[in-house]
Design an enzyme around this catalytic site. Structure first.
Site, PDB file in Angstrom:
ATOM      1  N   ASP A  22       0.859  -1.190   0.000  1.00  0.00           N
ATOM      2  CA  ASP A  22       0.000   0.000   0.000  1.00  0.00           C
ATOM      3  C   ASP A  22       0.891   1.234   0.000  1.00  0.00           C
ATOM      4  OD1 ASP A  22      -1.787   2.041   0.449  1.00  0.00           O
ATOM      5  OD2 ASP A  22      -2.754   1.141   2.187  1.00  0.00           O
ATOM      6  N   ASP A 118      -3.132   2.427  -5.891  1.00  0.00           N
ATOM      7  CA  ASP A 118      -2.021   2.504  -4.950  1.00  0.00           C
ATOM      8  C   ASP A 118      -1.780   1.235  -4.147  1.00  0.00           C
ATOM      9  OD1 ASP A 118      -4.467   2.893  -3.762  1.00  0.00           O
ATOM     10  OD2 ASP A 118      -3.762   4.330  -2.285  1.00  0.00           O
ATOM     11  N   GLU A 119      -2.546   0.170  -4.415  1.00  0.00           N
ATOM     12  CA  GLU A 119      -2.392  -1.049  -3.632  1.00  0.00           C
ATOM     13  C   GLU A 119      -2.344  -2.267  -4.556  1.00  0.00           C
ATOM     14  OE1 GLU A 119      -4.979  -1.413  -0.164  1.00  0.00           O
ATOM     15  OE2 GLU A 119      -5.647   0.650  -0.476  1.00  0.00           O
TER      16      GLU A 119
END
Length: 425
Positions: A22, A118-119
């Site tokens: 993350d 973003d992960e």
């Protein structure tokens, strides 16, 4: 870097080794990276405050110290921190950084499954060169920092749910390992809302039956969870007990599309059915164009509504036949809206989605109760309008209903839509 409960690779060599990475404060971190003048200041990425899209989308670590929260109004955030710098989002830039991060992940495994920009989950099970989850997490963390200039928090575990929990457990720039020996001490003591997919509504339902922690979810009889949560009871029970065995998909696999949708926060409160009809038409037009572009027809229409007190509800309706016609989807969405929304509280956002897909090339069953000639004409009309909008822009042809309020109809959800990678469900 914070290190929590490093794993003994010999004791867990028979387990899957799942990482969840993350990127910390991703949007804000990228903005600060590209603008040296704001790096040492409280920064947030936000929508257009003048057009009511003025909410905090992301914030940097400095802004977090002022208790600024994602989703709150910009004016509220500035009351907490008058010197807060709010910058508009630059999604193309974020997508570029996301691709660079994915390229690093792919050097360790081809099983990389995105969860937003973003992960991502990584499955390194059976990789002889990178078989140590903790060591691999440390190496990835270092490379992201050195090569991209941002930090990540990484969870390491034997399933996707606990790996995701681990990446959220300590931030920023942290690594947390959740093992079969320690998960009851770490995961079960956490609030129920820390479990993936326990949102505000589910949290309230759990609270109503006296469940406050993930451990209490895990130890509640399944029949009780089912009676209050339906199918979600089974899902959350499995998540809390570590039973998740869902695979991490390969990066080049195209996961099955499960829904197509758009939503919007309107520039003014929606107080009448006519206002709602305008917004629904724009959303349905976008959803249907995207369906036709991908060759889908759908049978289920879903709406989501949020009022000015931030209460939210979702409803869905399954139609008799599959379709991607804008007029039919709009009619069903509007009827669903009228049947479920009393309009006693003004609305601030509406969403429309379709699901239960089939391919548009499947044989069509003729219905004696339907004017098949008119149906064929409408199909060709939608395709013609799609071509016109593709060539001359979204506003080249508009129905009269949208001309009555340009403030509500003057947005383009199809072109503005950011397609995020496939999520867990």
């Amino acid at each position: 870097m914070n290190i929590q409960n490093a794993v003994d690779k010999n004791k867990y060599k028979h387990d899957r080794i799942i990482l969840h990475s993350d990127c910390n404060s991703f949007y804000a971190s990228v903005e600060c990276l590209h603008n040296a003048k704001i790096r040492s200041k409280p920064v947030a990425v936000g929508g257009d405050a003048e057009n009511r899209h003025g909410i905090i989308l992301a914030k940097n670590e400095i802004a977090k110290k002022y208790n600024i929260k994602t989703g709150e109004a910009i004016w509220q955030a500035k009351q907490k921190c008058p010197e807060l710098i709010v910058v508009p989002p630059h999604f193309e830039l974020y997508k570029r950084f996301s691709k660079m991060a994915k390229r690093i992940y792919l050097e360790y495994t081809d099983r990389v499954e995105s969860f937003g920009l973003d992960e991502a989950w990584l499955d390194i099970t059976g990789n002889s060169e990178h078989s140590d989850g903790f060591k691999t997490a440390c190496e990835i963390s270092r490379r992201i920092k050195e090569e991209l200039g941002i930090t990540v928090s990484i969870g390491v575990s034997f399933n996707k749910i606990f790996a995701k929990f681990g990446s959220d457990y300590k931030k920023p720039d942290a690594i947390t390992c959740i093992t079969r020996e320690n998960y009851k001490d770490i995961v079960w003591n956490a609030p129920a809302s820390d479990l993936l997919y326990v949102g505000r509504a589910t949290k309230k339902k759990l609270k109503d039956i006296g469940i406050y922690t993930i451990g209490e979810i895990a130890n509640t009889p399944l029949e009780i969870l089912r009676s209050h949560l339906g199918k979600w009871g089974d899902l959350l029970y499995g998540f809390a007990n570590g039973y998740d065995s869902s695979p991490v998909t390969r990066f080049d696999e195209h996961s099955e599309v499960k829904s197509i949708g758009n939503s919007t926060t309107t520039p003014k409160d929606i107080k009448t059915l006519e206002d709602a009809k305008i917004v629904l038409y724009v959303l349905c037009d976008s959803v249907c164009r995207r369906m036709r572009q991908q060759g889908f027809i759908a049978k289920t229409v879903c709406i989501s509504v949020r009022d000015t007190k931030l209460n939210t509800f979702n409803r869905q309706h399954t139609m008799d036949d599959y379709t991607n016609l804008t007029a039919i989807i709009t009619k069903n969405a509007y009827e669903l809206f009228k049947a479920n929304c009393r309009m006693d509280i003004p609305l601030r956002s509406i969403g429309v989605a379709v699901t239960d897909f089939a391919h548009e090339d499947i044989p069509h069953q003729i219905n004696m109760l339907v004017n098949e000639e008119r149906l064929s004409q409408n199909i060709e009309l939608d395709k013609t309008l799609d071509r016109l909008k593709q060539r001359f822009g979204n506003y080249v042809v508009r129905p009269a209903v949208l001309l009555s309020d340009n403030a509500l109809s003057g947005f383009n959800p199809k072109d503005d839509h950011i397609v995020h990678p496939v999520s867990y469900l």
